[in-house]
Write a protein that holds these residues in place. Structure first.
Motif, PDB file in Angstrom:
ATOM      1  N   UNK A 246      -3.105  -8.877   7.201  1.00 46.87           N
ATOM      2  CA  UNK A 246      -2.359  -8.796   8.455  1.00 46.87           C
ATOM      3  C   UNK A 246      -2.995  -7.840   9.465  1.00 46.87           C
ATOM      4  N   UNK A 247      -2.759  -8.119  10.727  1.00 49.14           N
ATOM      5  CA  UNK A 247      -3.229  -7.257  11.807  1.00 49.14           C
ATOM      6  C   UNK A 247      -2.376  -5.991  11.868  1.00 49.14           C
ATOM      7  N   UNK A 248      -2.899  -4.990  12.537  1.00 54.16           N
ATOM      8  CA  UNK A 248      -2.152  -3.733  12.689  1.00 54.16           C
ATOM      9  C   UNK A 248      -0.869  -3.920  13.494  1.00 54.16           C
ATOM     10  N   UNK A 249      -0.831  -4.944  14.353  1.00 57.26           N
ATOM     11  CA  UNK A 249       0.354  -5.190  15.181  1.00 57.26           C
ATOM     12  C   UNK A 249       1.398  -6.038  14.464  1.00 57.26           C
ATOM     13  N   UNK A 250       1.103  -6.494  13.273  1.00 57.29           N
ATOM     14  CA  UNK A 250       1.947  -7.489  12.609  1.00 57.29           C
ATOM     15  C   UNK A 250       3.269  -6.875  12.144  1.00 57.29           C
ATOM     16  N   UNK A 251       4.277  -6.953  13.012  1.00 57.33           N
ATOM     17  CA  UNK A 251       5.616  -6.463  12.676  1.00 57.33           C
ATOM     18  C   UNK A 251       6.660  -7.566  12.822  1.00 57.33           C
ATOM     19  N   UNK A 252       6.190  -8.808  12.873  1.00 63.83           N
ATOM     20  CA  UNK A 252       7.057  -9.982  12.977  1.00 63.83           C
ATOM     21  C   UNK A 252       6.557 -10.994  11.954  1.00 63.83           C
ATOM     22  N   UNK A 253       7.473 -11.542  11.149  1.00 65.12           N
ATOM     23  CA  UNK A 253       7.016 -12.392  10.053  1.00 65.12           C
ATOM     24  C   UNK A 253       7.401 -13.864  10.187  1.00 65.12           C
TER      25      UNK A 253
ATOM     26  N   UNK B 203       4.595 -16.141   9.252  1.00 71.74           N
ATOM     27  CA  UNK B 203       4.312 -16.120   7.819  1.00 71.74           C
ATOM     28  C   UNK B 203       5.362 -16.943   7.056  1.00 71.74           C
ATOM     29  N   UNK B 204       6.606 -16.852   7.492  1.00 72.06           N
ATOM     30  CA  UNK B 204       7.671 -17.659   6.881  1.00 72.06           C
ATOM     31  C   UNK B 204       7.418 -19.149   7.100  1.00 72.06           C
TER      32      UNK B 204
ATOM     33  N   UNK C 246       5.566  -6.773   2.491  1.00 71.02           N
ATOM     34  CA  UNK C 246       6.252  -6.758   1.196  1.00 71.02           C
ATOM     35  C   UNK C 246       7.447  -7.708   1.151  1.00 71.02           C
ATOM     36  N   UNK C 247       7.974  -8.091   2.313  1.00 71.61           N
ATOM     37  CA  UNK C 247       9.179  -8.920   2.361  1.00 71.61           C
ATOM     38  C   UNK C 247       8.889 -10.410   2.223  1.00 71.61           C
ATOM     39  N   UNK C 248       7.625 -10.798   2.329  1.00 74.55           N
ATOM     40  CA  UNK C 248       7.261 -12.216   2.238  1.00 74.55           C
ATOM     41  C   UNK C 248       6.995 -12.584   0.781  1.00 74.55           C
ATOM     42  N   UNK C 249       7.623 -13.660   0.324  1.00 73.20           N
ATOM     43  CA  UNK C 249       7.478 -14.098  -1.063  1.00 73.20           C
ATOM     44  C   UNK C 249       6.243 -14.981  -1.224  1.00 73.20           C
ATOM     45  N   UNK C 250       5.120 -14.329  -1.455  1.00 72.56           N
ATOM     46  CA  UNK C 250       3.881 -15.057  -1.721  1.00 72.56           C
ATOM     47  C   UNK C 250       3.022 -14.195  -2.632  1.00 72.56           C
ATOM     48  N   UNK C 251       1.953 -14.758  -3.143  1.00 74.71           N
ATOM     49  CA  UNK C 251       1.055 -13.970  -3.989  1.00 74.71           C
ATOM     50  C   UNK C 251       0.312 -12.939  -3.150  1.00 74.71           C
ATOM     51  N   UNK C 252      -0.007 -11.812  -3.782  1.00 73.93           N
ATOM     52  CA  UNK C 252      -0.669 -10.722  -3.068  1.00 73.93           C
ATOM     53  C   UNK C 252      -1.715 -10.068  -3.960  1.00 73.93           C
ATOM     54  N   UNK C 253      -2.792  -9.589  -3.323  1.00 77.27           N
ATOM     55  CA  UNK C 253      -3.807  -8.799  -4.026  1.00 77.27           C
ATOM     56  C   UNK C 253      -3.904  -7.465  -3.298  1.00 77.27           C
ATOM     57  N   UNK C 254      -3.598  -6.403  -4.001  1.00 75.26           N
ATOM     58  CA  UNK C 254      -3.463  -5.097  -3.356  1.00 75.26           C
ATOM     59  C   UNK C 254      -4.087  -3.995  -4.217  1.00 75.26           C
ATOM     60  N   UNK C 255      -4.096  -2.806  -3.668  1.00 77.49           N
ATOM     61  CA  UNK C 255      -4.314  -1.596  -4.447  1.00 77.49           C
ATOM     62  C   UNK C 255      -3.059  -0.741  -4.300  1.00 77.49           C
ATOM     63  N   UNK C 256      -2.940   0.291  -5.110  1.00 81.39           N
ATOM     64  CA  UNK C 256      -1.834   1.237  -4.953  1.00 81.39           C
ATOM     65  C   UNK C 256      -2.297   2.291  -3.949  1.00 81.39           C
ATOM     66  N   UNK C 257      -2.026   2.039  -2.665  1.00 81.53           N
ATOM     67  CA  UNK C 257      -2.501   2.933  -1.607  1.00 81.53           C
ATOM     68  C   UNK C 257      -1.900   4.331  -1.721  1.00 81.53           C
ATOM     69  N   UNK C 258      -0.632   4.410  -2.146  1.00 85.44           N
ATOM     70  CA  UNK C 258      -0.013   5.729  -2.306  1.00 85.44           C
ATOM     71  C   UNK C 258      -0.740   6.540  -3.368  1.00 85.44           C
ATOM     72  N   UNK C 259      -0.994   5.911  -4.499  1.00 88.59           N
ATOM     73  CA  UNK C 259      -1.679   6.595  -5.605  1.00 88.59           C
ATOM     74  C   UNK C 259      -3.094   6.994  -5.205  1.00 88.59           C
TER      75      UNK C 259
ATOM     76  N   UNK D 107       0.976  -1.100   9.727  1.00 85.16           N
ATOM     77  CA  UNK D 107       0.434  -1.639   8.466  1.00 85.16           C
ATOM     78  C   UNK D 107       0.965  -0.907   7.237  1.00 85.16           C
ATOM     79  N   UNK D 108       1.307  -1.690   6.208  1.00 83.49           N
ATOM     80  CA  UNK D 108       1.868  -1.109   5.001  1.00 83.49           C
ATOM     81  C   UNK D 108       0.892  -0.160   4.320  1.00 83.49           C
ATOM     82  N   UNK D 109      -0.410  -0.520   4.334  1.00 82.29           N
ATOM     83  CA  UNK D 109      -1.367   0.366   3.650  1.00 82.29           C
ATOM     84  C   UNK D 109      -1.503   1.711   4.377  1.00 82.29           C
ATOM     85  N   UNK D 110      -1.360   1.690   5.692  1.00 84.09           N
ATOM     86  CA  UNK D 110      -1.376   2.936   6.467  1.00 84.09           C
ATOM     87  C   UNK D 110      -0.163   3.806   6.126  1.00 84.09           C
TER      88      UNK D 110
END
Length: 341
Positions: free
Chosen positions: A125-132, A135-136, A153-166, A192-195
């Motif tokens: 997603x783009x940094x401006x992506x605050x509307x879904x 995606x729906x 996180x609210x969209x029900x689809x497969x995701x590949x991520x890292x644990x950015x908090x950790x 952005x969620x990772x930010x």
């Protein structure tokens, strides 16, 4: 030069269109002599199958869409290369689109891929992506869909991520373990969620080590660029001359910080230790070499495509598919920019 049709080949050879079609597909009920005659004529006439007709018949386009914020970014270029490699191995072409961190452009690109009837979509997603809503729409149209890195996180689809908090926690903990007590965080944009997660990881590391969190030590990027790193470094030294550590949201920003410090005789890491995020290839050739978090970009691309392929195969065979999330491991890469002792 007009396209040659099966009918024209059939007419020239005096056989049926069905026989020509079967010969080109190597059906066993067509004689070897007829097959060879069809193949030879098809090659001489430069016949190519009508992909649109094939797509209608098979209900597959053999293409997938990939939307990323920017192509030139080292992390995303690695992901793109991995996805293209995996797609080619499995007979798919990849349509690559760049959102330029724009929500409106991202929406248009999703709409375009839906109209192109791609077999699946992968997106960061783009940094401006605050509307879904867009995606729906992918989900509503039952199009196989995978998000990676920057996700919703609210969209029900497969995701590949890292644990950015950790990962962020480990980066800041490394600075603290090396004697840093006043650590600045140059964070990413607010959406952005990772930010968000890297910011939370920074705060958690301070809390665990009984270091008071100070909002004045947090600087927020808009474009996540080298120039912002440069400008923030200048501001940081002016605002907090006693700062002894910097955790930047990406290596690109950290490189800007190092550049300003080097130009102004601020010793790294003796005066200020610096750590970035993503393990950009340039981080190894700087002076001093940049400590960072290794983000497995190539593996993220492989896993993203394979998750999409699994869903596309289930879709093709009419088998229910349950979205799942793959979390990849990260590690702290310790280099010269953060070792004070």
């Amino acid at each position: 030069m007009k396209d040659i049709t099966l009918k024209e080949i059939a007419t020239k050879l005096g056989i049926s269109i069905t026989t020509v079609s079967k010969a080109l597909k190597n059906y066993p009920d067509v004689s070897a002599k007829t097959k060879q005659a069809v193949i030879d004529l098809a090659q001489n006439l430069h016949y190519t199958p009508n992909s649109f007709a094939v797509n209608l018949r098979t209900k597959e386009s053999k293409t997938i869409g990939l939307i990323i914020p920017e192509v030139v970014h080292h992390f995303f270029s690695n992901v793109v290369n991995a996805i293209i490699d995996e797609a080619e191995k499995n007979g798919y072409l990849v349509i690559i689109l760049q959102s330029n961190e724009s929500l409106e452009l991202e929406k248009k690109q999703v709409e375009l891929l839906i109209k192109k009837r791609v077999d699946g979509i992968i997106i960061s997603l783009s940094n401006e992506s605050n509307n879904d809503d867009h995606l729906k729409e992918i989900i509503n149209r039952n199009i196989p869909f995978v998000m990676f890195d920057k996700i919703n996180k609210l969209i029900s689809c497969s995701k590949v991520i890292i644990d950015d908090q950790k990962a962020a926690f480990n980066a800041v903990q490394h600075l603290i373990d090396n004697g840093c007590k006043k650590i600045v965080h140059i964070r990413g944009p607010l959406n952005p969620q990772n930010s968000i997660d890297r910011y939370i990881g920074y705060k958690k590391a301070l809390e665990k080590n009984n270091i008071l969190f100070d909002t004045k030590l947090v600087y927020t990027c808009e474009t996540v660029s080298f120039q912002e790193g440069l400008d923030f470094a200048k501001q940081i030294i002016k605002d907090h001359p006693d700062v002894d550590g910097v955790f930047a949201v990406t290596d690109l920003v950290a490189v800007g910080v190092l550049s300003h410090f080097n130009d102004n005789k601020i010793k790294v890491p003796q005066q200020v230790a610096v750590i970035g995020f993503s393990n950009w290839f340039m981080s190894q050739v700087l002076t001093p070499k940049l400590s960072t978090i290794d983000q497995p970009s190539h593996e993220m691309g492989i896993q993203s495509f394979n998750l999409l392929l699994e869903e596309m195969n289930c879709h093709k065979e009419g088998i229910p598919f349950t979205p799942r999330t793959i979390e990849l491991e990260t590690s702290v890469i310790i280099r010269e920019s953060s070792i004070k002792n």
